[in-house]
Every structure is written in C-alpha cells, then in structure tokens.
Design an enzyme around this catalytic site. Structure first.
Site, PDB file in Angstrom:
ATOM      1  N   GLY A  56       0.830  -1.194   0.000  1.00 48.82           N
ATOM      2  CA  GLY A  56       0.000   0.000   0.000  1.00 48.82           C
ATOM      3  C   GLY A  56       0.863   1.243   0.000  1.00 48.82           C
ATOM      4  CB  CYS A  83       5.359  -4.024   0.359  1.00 50.34           C
ATOM      5  SG  CYS A  83       6.153  -2.404   0.134  1.00 50.34           S
ATOM      6  CE1 TYR A  84       0.767   0.963   5.588  1.00 52.28           C
ATOM      7  CE2 TYR A  84      -0.743  -0.910   5.535  1.00 52.28           C
ATOM      8  CZ  TYR A  84      -0.398   0.338   6.029  1.00 52.28           C
ATOM      9  OH  TYR A  84      -1.186   0.951   6.965  1.00 52.28           O
ATOM     10  CG  HIS A 170       5.792  -5.531  -4.374  1.00 53.49           C
ATOM     11  ND1 HIS A 170       4.495  -5.445  -3.917  1.00 53.49           N
ATOM     12  CD2 HIS A 170       6.413  -4.386  -3.980  1.00 53.49           C
ATOM     13  CE1 HIS A 170       4.330  -4.284  -3.286  1.00 53.49           C
ATOM     14  NE2 HIS A 170       5.475  -3.631  -3.313  1.00 53.49           N
ATOM     15  CD  GLU A 172       3.001  -8.353  -5.539  1.00 56.35           C
ATOM     16  OE1 GLU A 172       2.695  -7.210  -5.189  1.00 56.35           O
ATOM     17  OE2 GLU A 172       3.697  -9.127  -4.828  1.00 56.35           O
ATOM     18  CG  ASP A 228     -16.154  -8.528 -20.371  1.00 59.53           C
ATOM     19  OD1 ASP A 228     -15.233  -9.344 -20.555  1.00 59.53           O
ATOM     20  OD2 ASP A 228     -15.957  -7.344 -20.047  1.00 59.53           O
ATOM     21  CE  LYS A 370     -11.925  -8.318 -21.592  1.00 57.46           C
ATOM     22  NZ  LYS A 370     -13.204  -7.597 -21.639  1.00 57.46           N
TER      23      LYS A 370
END
Length: 514
Positions: A56, A83-84, A170, A172, A228, A370
């Site tokens: 964050g 992280c945060y 991070h 990710e 979609d 998506k």
C-alpha cells in the site's frame, strides 16, 4: 457448489493487489480481494486457507494509515505480509517500523540468510522488486530474519511456528526472480492448498448454480458482441438454453463486420434466441451536429436504454437481467480504501434501465478476471475471433471520431480500423496487445497522390499493452507493421492522406481519445 480452498487478500491500496490475486489463481487456487478492515469474525466464518496482507502507499507509522483487525492473527491461519503488509504485521505483533536509512525503489539484490519454507532450494542471491521507504527495525517476538540487503536488514521475516511470513519486496511482479516459486511455497507448503480450482469445474458448478437460481424463469441479456457479454451469454445458454433471450443493439457505431459476426455466432452457431435492434439511423440522427464527447456518450447511453427497453418489453416479462460484470468491476465498486472518486468519463450499460423494468441481476462472471474469462470462452466453444477480441468502448466508434459523428466519417473510420486489425493480427506478439485501433481526427492536411494535391483527413493509430486497462503503456509496434498500416490506409481508404502514431501512456492520457 463445491467448497474450494481459497486465499483472502486484504487490500491496503496497492497497485499490485489484483496482480497478487491473478498470480494465486494461476496456481489453480481461488482467492478473493477483500477490504483491509475485513473482520476476523468474517474470515473465521468463511474459512480461507490463508491470508495475504497487500502492499500500500501509506506508511504503517502514520496516523490514520489503513489498519487490519488485530484478531486475525489469532485465527490460527497462515498470514503473508507483502511490503506495507509486512510492516503492518510487524507493528501489530510488537515489532518496530521506522524510516529506512535509504529508500529502495525498483530492482534490488537480496541475500537469503535462511531458506525456510519460502526460500527452500532457491538461490542465495535473488533479484527482487522493491518499493519502500520504511522498514522493519525490530522484529516482533518469535520472528527471525530470512533475507536482507545492505540497506535493509529485514527484507523477509518469519515466525514459522504460527505460520506468519513477511516480504519487504513484491513476489507478484515479473521483475522479482522466483517470485512465483515463493508464492507457490506459501500456497502449498505453508497453507496446504489443494490447487483444484479449474475452469472446467467453474463451468460445471456455475451451470448448476444458474439452473438452480433461475428455475423456470427467463433471463434477458444485452449482448454487445464484446468478450464479457458474449461469454456470459454462452455460459448462461449452456445452463438454461431457450430460457435465455438476447437483445443486440446495432447502433451503427460498431467495427467493420461486427454486427454480422454477432448475428452469425450467437443466432446461428449457438442457436440462441437473438433479437437484433437495427437502430443505426436513430443513433446517427441524434448525434448529428454534436461535438462534445460527454454529450455524445449521454446521447448514445440514453438512446441505447430506450431501444433496449422497447425490445425487452416486446419479448415479454422476465425475472433476470444478465450482465458481463467482471471481478475488477466488483473490486473497484467496493472502493477498498475509501475516499472520493473523480469521474473521468461516463460509461453506459443496461444498469440505467427504468425502474418499471425491475430485474434480479445475474452476473456469472463476477468472480473472474479478463484472462480467465477468455479461458472460459474457449472451453465453452466461443470462436477465437470473439474470445480474443480487444476491449471496445460502449459508445463505439463515436469516441474514436473526434468532432461530429456522421455516416461518412463512421464508414471512413471502419475502413481505416479494419486495416489496423488485419495488420496487427499478423504479429506473433498480437496477444500482448491490449487494444489497437484507429482514431479519426477533426483536421485535414495537404497531401500529394499522383500529380494531384489532396486535402483529406488524418488517422491516428493507437496500440497499448495493459493487464486490466487501469494503466497502460504504448505498444512498440514494429516499424514494418506501422509502415504497412500507414500504406494500406492511405492507399486503400479514400479520404485519409496522413497517418500518425500515438505514443502516450495511461496515465496521463487515457486509452481512448474521448
């Protein structure tokens, strides 16, 4: 429906929160992004296999910084702070967080000093992605450091007895070497997830759930031809067949051949009850003389609702309205951190239907990102030309025609855009492009064709890469592709004599020009 192992991601406002969720789902583990202040009682009732505290932008030491329920650390669940999230975990459990002597942003080299479960069998030196100014200055009781850098003595920490882990970097993001391996170790070695969340199971479970919910009632779907709504219709149709009724509004602002393709695919290929509202003249007449982009959107949105409502009433009473809502839409509407938002530009969908057409919403894709929707579409047998279709704005080509929208300018842009689509489809990197399209500018320039002077329109080409459309970078199309696009538009589309390429990113620009 079968209960799957799942991971709760508490969102503290990180730009990477959705990326964490995507990385987890890539391991066939279901996860959800929840508000940072989700209570321990809520988590206990829903029984995730583990909890991840996201990064964050705030400082964990600042007054009013996003907080979490301290009781979640008493649930007996594994917790991973990123992280945060790591700093918050340290602060909540009795450690100390303070500004670091040196801020770390971007790539950094960390040294693993204890492999533990997260770093088992990984190299001792790892390149990771950092984004922090604060750091853990004192570990909470029971924790020990797993990795460090010269300026950050605790870049990873663990209390393995309680299953608590923290990463200052991070895992990710793609820039972190072995980031996926680290997340896999958390999911499978620490949390004990089964990794059994597959798209085939998603289809089977949701077909059953849709049948049970709809029963003998009927469902109305506003089919746009986009990814979609198309895949939502295909999934619902598999569940309830002729109880699904689709209305496709042809507003005359679609891409070249798009209306015919929608009719063929869903009316003939899938055999759906498809009603086509041919309203091109109505839309274009109402747009005559309108220059303001926001007014265009409002006219198109209002006219769409009017036409859709008329055709919906003609079908007969229905209980459900299907929409292609995706998981990012759900996340954004929840506003994880809160606070005011600014309208950049208005959007329209069938959510603006009048109150006397009361429906229950049926949103079978609301759990999916998506890329997951595209996987679902392929498993349902939706043709690749629809599954791989790039996002398209609700107002259609009207927001890619700067200035007045006329029949002639729509036809001109459709032809120019067709050349863009045909050329980028030849690229081996085609699927790396989030959107590519042509824009018709409200200016004319001098040119020479043969021995004659011309004074014709300018087309801009836009191509971007993105994960979710929230941010985007301009795509580096090869020069040969740009040359082919320019040559074809100028030579084959009578009325355009100049082509330019848009190299702006979002932000500060938007993807669409209006």
């Amino acid at each position: 429906m079968k209960a799957h192992d799942w991971i709760a991601v508490l969102d503290f406002g990180s730009q990477y929160s959705q990326l964490i969720a995507r990385r987890i789902r890539e391991q066939q583990v279901y996860c959800e992004i929840l508000r940072h202040d989700t209570t321990a009682d809520t988590l206990r009732a829903r029984a995730p296999k583990g909890v991840i505290l996201s990064g964050g932008p705030a400082s964990a030491t600042a007054a009013g910084a996003p907080d979490c329920d301290a009781a979640l650390f008493d649930l007996g669940l594994p917790v991973l702070g990123i992280c945060y999230g790591m700093q918050l975990m340290a602060a909540k459990l009795g450690g100390r967080v303070a500004p670091g002597a040196k801020r770390e942003y971007g790539r950094a080299a960390i040294t693993v000093i204890e492999q533990n479960r997260l770093f088992n069998d990984l190299p001792a030196e790892l390149t990771v992605w950092m984004s922090h100014g604060d750091q853990v200055g004192q570990l909470p009781s029971g924790f020990r450091a797993l990795a460090n850098t010269p300026s950050c003595p605790v870049t990873a920490m663990a209390d393995p007895e309680r299953g608590f882990y923290g990463l200052q970097f991070h895992p990710e993001v793609a820039h972190t070497a072995h980031g996926t391996d680290i997340l896999r170790r958390y999911l499978f070695d620490v949390c004990g997830c089964a990794g059994d969340w597959t798209m085939s199971q998603f289809i089977a479970e949701n077909v059953e759930a849709i049948r049970e919910r709809v029963g003998n009632d009927h469902v109305l779907c506003g089919l746009s031809g986009g990814v979609d709504s198309s895949i939502a219709a295909a999934l619902i149709h598999r569940a309830i067949g002729d109880q699904l009724h689709c209305v496709f509004v042809d507003n005359g602002l679609l891409r070249h051949g798009e209306a015919e393709q929608v009719e063929h695919t869903f009316g003939e290929h899938f055999g759906m009850d498809l009603r086509v509202a041919r309203a091109q003249d109505l839309f274009l007449d109402r747009l005559a003389g309108v220059l303001d982009p926001e007014q265009k959107r409002k006219i198109i949105g209002g006219t769409f609702i009017e036409v859709f409502t008329e055709h919906a009433r003609a079908i007969g009473p229905m209980k459900f309205l299907a929409q292609g809502t995706l998981y990012p839409d759900v996340i954004e509407s929840r506003s994880p951190i809160g606070g005011p938002s600014v309208t950049i530009k208005s959007h329209h969908n069938v959510g603006g239907l009048p109150d006397d057409l009361a429906f229950e919403l049926l949103e079978p894709l609301r759990e999916l990102f998506k890329d997951e929707v595209r996987v679902l579409g392929r498993e349902l047998g939706v043709p690749d030309e629809i599954v791989d279709r790039q996002p398209f704005p609700g107002p259609g080509l009207a927001v890619r025609i700067l200035g007045e929208v006329t029949r002639e300018r729509v036809a001109l842009l459709q032809e120019a855009d067709l050349r863009v689509q045909e050329e980028i489809a030849k690229l081996p990197t085609y699927r790396d492009i989030w959107q590519a399209f042509a824009v018709l500018l409200p200016v004319q320039t001098v040119g020479v064709m043969g021995d004659e002077r011309t004074y014709e329109h300018v087309a801009a080409v836009r191509a971007v890469q993105s994960l979710d459309g929230m941010t985007a970078d301009w795509f580096r199309l090869p020069y040969d592709t740009l040359g082919a696009i320019s040559n074809r538009i100028i030579n084959e589309v009578r009325g355009i004599n100049r082509v330019v390429y848009d190299i702006s990113s979002k932000p500060p620009a938007t993807i669409e020009w209006e």
